[in-house]
Motif scaffolding. Sequence first.
Motif, mmCIF file in Angstrom:
data_model
loop_
_atom_site.group_PDB
_atom_site.id
_atom_site.type_symbol
_atom_site.label_atom_id
_atom_site.label_comp_id
_atom_site.label_asym_id
_atom_site.label_seq_id
_atom_site.Cartn_x
_atom_site.Cartn_y
_atom_site.Cartn_z
ATOM 1 N N ALA A 92 0.826 -1.211 0.000
ATOM 2 C CA ALA A 92 0.000 0.000 0.000
ATOM 3 C C ALA A 92 0.854 1.252 0.000
ATOM 4 O O ALA A 92 1.992 1.265 0.494
ATOM 5 C CB ALA A 92 -0.918 0.016 1.224
ATOM 6 N N LEU A 93 0.295 2.311 -0.583
ATOM 7 C CA LEU A 93 0.792 3.673 -0.434
ATOM 8 C C LEU A 93 -0.299 4.431 0.305
ATOM 9 O O LEU A 93 -1.430 4.533 -0.180
ATOM 10 C CB LEU A 93 1.057 4.309 -1.798
ATOM 11 N N GLU A 94 0.029 4.966 1.475
ATOM 12 C CA GLU A 94 -0.965 5.625 2.317
ATOM 13 C C GLU A 94 -0.531 7.055 2.617
ATOM 14 O O GLU A 94 0.635 7.307 2.929
ATOM 15 C CB GLU A 94 -1.153 4.851 3.621
ATOM 16 N N LEU A 95 -1.481 7.969 2.515
ATOM 17 C CA LEU A 95 -1.239 9.387 2.748
ATOM 18 C C LEU A 95 -2.364 9.939 3.604
ATOM 19 O O LEU A 95 -3.509 9.473 3.517
ATOM 20 C CB LEU A 95 -1.202 10.161 1.419
ATOM 21 N N GLY A 96 -2.053 10.949 4.414
ATOM 22 C CA GLY A 96 -3.118 11.557 5.192
ATOM 23 C C GLY A 96 -2.672 12.849 5.849
ATOM 24 O O GLY A 96 -1.486 13.175 5.898
ATOM 25 N N PHE A 97 -3.648 13.603 6.344
ATOM 26 C CA PHE A 97 -3.354 14.819 7.091
ATOM 27 C C PHE A 97 -4.385 14.986 8.192
ATOM 28 O O PHE A 97 -5.492 14.428 8.135
ATOM 29 C CB PHE A 97 -3.334 16.055 6.181
#
Length: 382
Positions: A92-97
């Motif tokens: 997985a590639l996971e991004l968040g803010f």
Amino acid sequence: MLHTVAIRGYRSLREVVVPLSALTIVTGANGTGKSSVYRALKLLADCGRGEVIGSLAREGGLQSVLWAGPENTGATRRTGEAQGTVRIRPVALELGFASDDLGYLIDLGLPQYAGPRSLFTRDPEIKREMVFAGPRLRPSATLVRRGADHAEVADDAGRGFTELTRALPTHRSVLAEFALPELASVRDRLRDWRFYDGFRVDADAPARRPQVGTRTPVLSDDGGDLAAAVQTILEVGLGDLAQAVGDAFDGAELSVAVHDGQFELQLRQPGMLRPLRAAELSDGTLRFLLWGAALLSPRPPSLMVLNEPETSLHPDLVAPLAAMIRAAATATQVVVVTHSAALREHLDVDGASEIELYKQWGETLIADQTLLTTPPWDWGRR
């Protein structure tokens, strides 16, 4: 204001949780992952525009941007040798803010089935999306959740979730498909972010040519509307740009000439009989003016990210550039990626923070960050 940006599985960023302030300076030696942080932020912004799949394709596809090391680096640190292990988590590639009010997380994974006779077998799929309240993802704070093609929204009583759809395409973000207030707020925020990664200043650069001018509160990525952006700033009455140009170039003055509706930037310097047109300016002078028009926008975004703004500028221009960045940080949140010690020194003011990156066994880490100083963040699970 954003408090946290989290990235997992992207290039050398196996897992980083970055704390942000009003002005954040990201530093580190060449190859430590500064550009990867910049690109990951752009990918996150692309989620709001529905363009993240295309952006990954232009980088070579999901397989080419995934973290290439072992899932867990504990054995590598002990033995000094990278070894493969049995995977626990999905690829997985996971991004968040997380911000003052809302947070967002997206989980991109490998496709399972693109469809009969489809040629898009390398396009990543959106496996999860979450919109939540507060600094971290928690079940009680989740407002919207999406898993593969199924999306739900929390009900007003907070007792459960109401189904939105069971037929959401895996290449389409839930942000782009529904007009719920929570989704609209996150989508508009991401679309508002601005990124500037240097400007062309060669002889054929768009900024050197006259352009048809209209009111331009936001400078374009290539700087082609520089003259219109400068005129907009001057008419709005923002004096910071005129002051910065005067300080940087010994009392020089900016103006804009108009010929048949086409705007052309001019710079008048003391001792000169006529102003210099944009086509006549030196590369460094033009680049400084471009940064000024970008930073001192009459319509500041919620976040502005600058990638090595000091590149190709004379050392004497670093201090005026830093002054413009500080002025921008009073109206918007700014992230500066740089390895210039001089620029970092001029940006060392109240409200600013510095994030130093370094690499260990191919993995990007944040210097002096511990479990106690890492911002709260929870990735959840598929």
